[in-house]
Design a protein around this motif. Structure first.
Motif, PDB file in Angstrom:
ATOM      1  N   MET A 115      -3.470 -23.118   6.886  1.00  0.00           N
ATOM      2  CA  MET A 115      -3.618 -21.978   5.979  1.00  0.00           C
ATOM      3  C   MET A 115      -4.519 -20.929   6.646  1.00  0.00           C
ATOM      4  O   MET A 115      -5.633 -21.261   7.051  1.00  0.00           O
ATOM      5  N   ASP A 116      -3.983 -19.725   6.782  1.00  0.00           N
ATOM      6  CA  ASP A 116      -4.746 -18.697   7.483  1.00  0.00           C
ATOM      7  C   ASP A 116      -4.835 -17.457   6.590  1.00  0.00           C
ATOM      8  O   ASP A 116      -3.816 -16.855   6.260  1.00  0.00           O
ATOM      9  N   PHE A 117      -6.028 -17.103   6.204  1.00  0.00           N
ATOM     10  CA  PHE A 117      -6.188 -15.960   5.296  1.00  0.00           C
ATOM     11  C   PHE A 117      -6.456 -14.648   6.039  1.00  0.00           C
ATOM     12  O   PHE A 117      -6.760 -13.648   5.419  1.00  0.00           O
ATOM     13  N   GLU A 118      -6.378 -14.692   7.367  1.00  0.00           N
ATOM     14  CA  GLU A 118      -6.669 -13.490   8.152  1.00  0.00           C
ATOM     15  C   GLU A 118      -5.386 -12.714   8.457  1.00  0.00           C
ATOM     16  O   GLU A 118      -4.358 -13.323   8.748  1.00  0.00           O
ATOM     17  N   PHE A 119      -5.467 -11.386   8.447  1.00  0.00           N
ATOM     18  CA  PHE A 119      -4.353 -10.585   8.957  1.00  0.00           C
ATOM     19  C   PHE A 119      -4.396 -10.628  10.486  1.00  0.00           C
ATOM     20  O   PHE A 119      -5.477 -10.747  11.082  1.00  0.00           O
ATOM     21  N   SER A 120      -3.225 -10.515  11.107  1.00  0.00           N
ATOM     22  CA  SER A 120      -3.187 -10.479  12.571  1.00  0.00           C
ATOM     23  C   SER A 120      -3.684  -9.111  13.055  1.00  0.00           C
ATOM     24  O   SER A 120      -3.774  -8.158  12.271  1.00  0.00           O
ATOM     25  N   SER A 121      -3.933  -9.006  14.354  1.00  0.00           N
ATOM     26  CA  SER A 121      -4.401  -7.712  14.868  1.00  0.00           C
ATOM     27  C   SER A 121      -3.310  -6.642  14.710  1.00  0.00           C
ATOM     28  O   SER A 121      -3.607  -5.476  14.460  1.00  0.00           O
ATOM     29  N   ASP A 122      -2.041  -7.051  14.809  1.00  0.00           N
ATOM     30  CA  ASP A 122      -0.959  -6.078  14.601  1.00  0.00           C
ATOM     31  C   ASP A 122      -0.937  -5.590  13.157  1.00  0.00           C
ATOM     32  O   ASP A 122      -0.705  -4.404  12.891  1.00  0.00           O
ATOM     33  N   ASP A 140      -5.274 -10.039  -5.063  1.00  0.00           N
ATOM     34  CA  ASP A 140      -4.803  -9.746  -3.704  1.00  0.00           C
ATOM     35  C   ASP A 140      -4.330 -11.018  -2.989  1.00  0.00           C
ATOM     36  O   ASP A 140      -3.367 -10.987  -2.233  1.00  0.00           O
ATOM     37  N   LEU A 141      -5.025 -12.120  -3.240  1.00  0.00           N
ATOM     38  CA  LEU A 141      -4.576 -13.383  -2.632  1.00  0.00           C
ATOM     39  C   LEU A 141      -3.164 -13.718  -3.106  1.00  0.00           C
ATOM     40  O   LEU A 141      -2.327 -14.183  -2.335  1.00  0.00           O
TER      41      LEU A 141
END
Ligand SMILES: Cc1cc2nc3c(=O)[nH]c(=O)nc-3n(C[C@H](O)[C@H](O)[C@H](O)COP(=O)(O)OP(=O)(O)OC[C@H]3O[C@@H](n4cnc5c(N)ncnc54)[C@H](O)[C@@H]3O)c2cc1C
Length: 388
Positions: free
Chosen positions: A1-8, A300-301
């Motif tokens: 589970m990854d709650f981070e946006f990618s750099s793109d 938002d989640l």
């Protein structure tokens, strides 16, 4: 589970924010008072390729997913553009999804490039005065006559019809009495908004004056058969396909407008001094703002959970609906808290939060009401009997 946006994904957000920064609060306040479609804002986003963010690359789109599209729309609303900004381009993002999925190759080639380039604006004509949320009971009739259809009927609340060149139209081709299920016999068209045959009458409304909403009186509109999307009689099914993306986008916008209001309220609360200290030093002022932040973040989640399920091709309807419900309520609550935080100045137009509050009703009402979302969750998730 990854709650981070990618750099793109973060790059998408930052680039859209840079475009929005050229359209500050006062630009939107002026549009809110004088009206007039924000053509320059629409053109600025088109110029940088943003209108095709989720469209297939072969037609000039960026081919990105719902997550990036939601991030873009949220960034627009959060910039202070609110629903005036978001609704000016909303239809471009996933509105033509039925064409992408169900249109034929010639239709996609004909319709997608001008929409992506910003040369065409399109409206979405579904709601009717006598049907409301009961879409299958709409009364607009399209009758086949040789190589074309002739349409008569009325639509209501159709956004951007004052400026639209094209119209995505749902009409009944087989009478309700002659179909096995009410969802059958409806047909979807994407066609020219021929003002000789469609009278467009603007509705004077509470907010978002820049983006018009209208009554349409359709009297003998001729639609060539090649403007029909997919098979005759299956239009409701095609529209249903686009409902989840629509709900996710509007939810993202609702979080955005709430953030715009909250940010302005927090800044005011830290600067306004009464009784010898900033009003924001009082817990009675802080706590509702903190609560608004938590509610927005929780909503938002759900927005991005629904978006990532959609992007993964997995079923997402309960989450897309919940996101729309939670985000609309949280966005509205944040705007209301912001107005009250500013006291008298919350009521003054120059502080912008009253404009955001008026616009924050839109995602609560459209495209579906909170009651109908709760009916959906009760029936489809909890297994309770259908109530409507
Ligand atoms: C600013 C704005 C822009 C819009 N843009 C567009 C657009 O571009 N294109 C378009 O097609 N439409 C558009 N709409 C229309 C919007 O989608 C509808 O207003 C919305 O779907 C609600 O339909 P209605 O207004 O007919 O409400 P109604 O169906 O009349 O319902 C009224 C109220 O009764 C409640 N209700 C009805 N039946 C039940 C039940 N069985 N149980 C519980 N509650 C019930 C509803 O939840 C709602 O609160 C827009 C609306 C607005 C306000």
């Amino acid at each position: 589970m990854d709650f981070e946006f990618s750099s793109d994904q973060l790059a998408v957000r930052d680039a859209v924010a840079r475009v929005c920064a050229r359209f500050p609060d006062d630009y939107w306040l002026e549009r809110d008072q004088a009206g007039g479609f924000p053509h320059d804002f629409h053109a600025a986003l088109a110029q940088d390729g943003w209108l095709g963010i989720a469209m297939p690359p072969e037609f000039g789109g960026a081919g990105l997913g719902m997550t990036e599209a939601a991030l873009m729309m949220q960034t627009i609303a959060a910039s202070g553009a609110g629903f005036a900004g978001a609704s000016a381009v909303h239809m471009n993002i996933f509105g033509l999804n039925p064409v992408v999925v169900f249109g034929d190759a010639a239709q996609r080639q004909r319709w997608l490039p001008p929409l992506i380039a910003g040369r065409h604006k399109a409206c979405f004509a579904v709601t009717e005065p006598d049907a409301g949320l009961d879409t299958t009971h709409l009364q607009t009739r399209a009758e086949r006559q040789g190589d074309h259809y002739v349409v008569h009927g009325r639509k209501i609340w159709i956004s951007t019809a004052q400026v639209a060149h094209k119209m995505l139209l749902l009409a009944r081709t087989t009478p309700l009495a002659d179909v096995a299920k009410p969802t059958q016999g409806l047909t979807l068209f994407y066609t020219d908004l021929d003002r000789e045959r469609v009278e467009v009458r603007e509705i004077d409304k509470m907010g978002r004056k820049a983006v018009d909403s209208n009554m349409l009186f359709i009297d003998g509109l001729r639609i060539p058969a090649e403007d029909r999307i997919g098979e005759e009689g299956r239009g409701f099914e095609y529209i249903l396909h686009g409902l989840n993306p629509e709900r996710i986008l509007i939810a993202a916008e609702a979080v955005g407008i709430g953030r715009a209001a909250l940010q302005r309220a927090a800044q005011y609360a830290s600067e306004r001094v009464v009784f010898g200290r900033p009003i924001g030093q009082n817990q009675g002022v802080q706590h509702p703002l903190a609560q608004a932040w938590m509610q927005l973040e929780a909503a938002d989640l759900m927005v991005f959970k629904a978006a990532s399920l959609y992007d993964a091709g997995k079923p997402c309807a309960p989450y897309a609906n919940s996101a729309k419900y939670l985000a609309a309520e949280a966005g509205h609550q944040a705007c209301q808290t912001a107005v009250l935080t500013l006291g008298g100045m919350g009521y003054a137009k120059e502080y912008h939060v009253e404009r955001l509050l008026r616009e924050s009703y839109i995602p609560r009402i459209a495209p579906v009401s909170p009651q109908l979302i709760m009916c959906f969750i009760a029936e489809k998730v909890l297994g309770l009997p259908k109530s409507y």
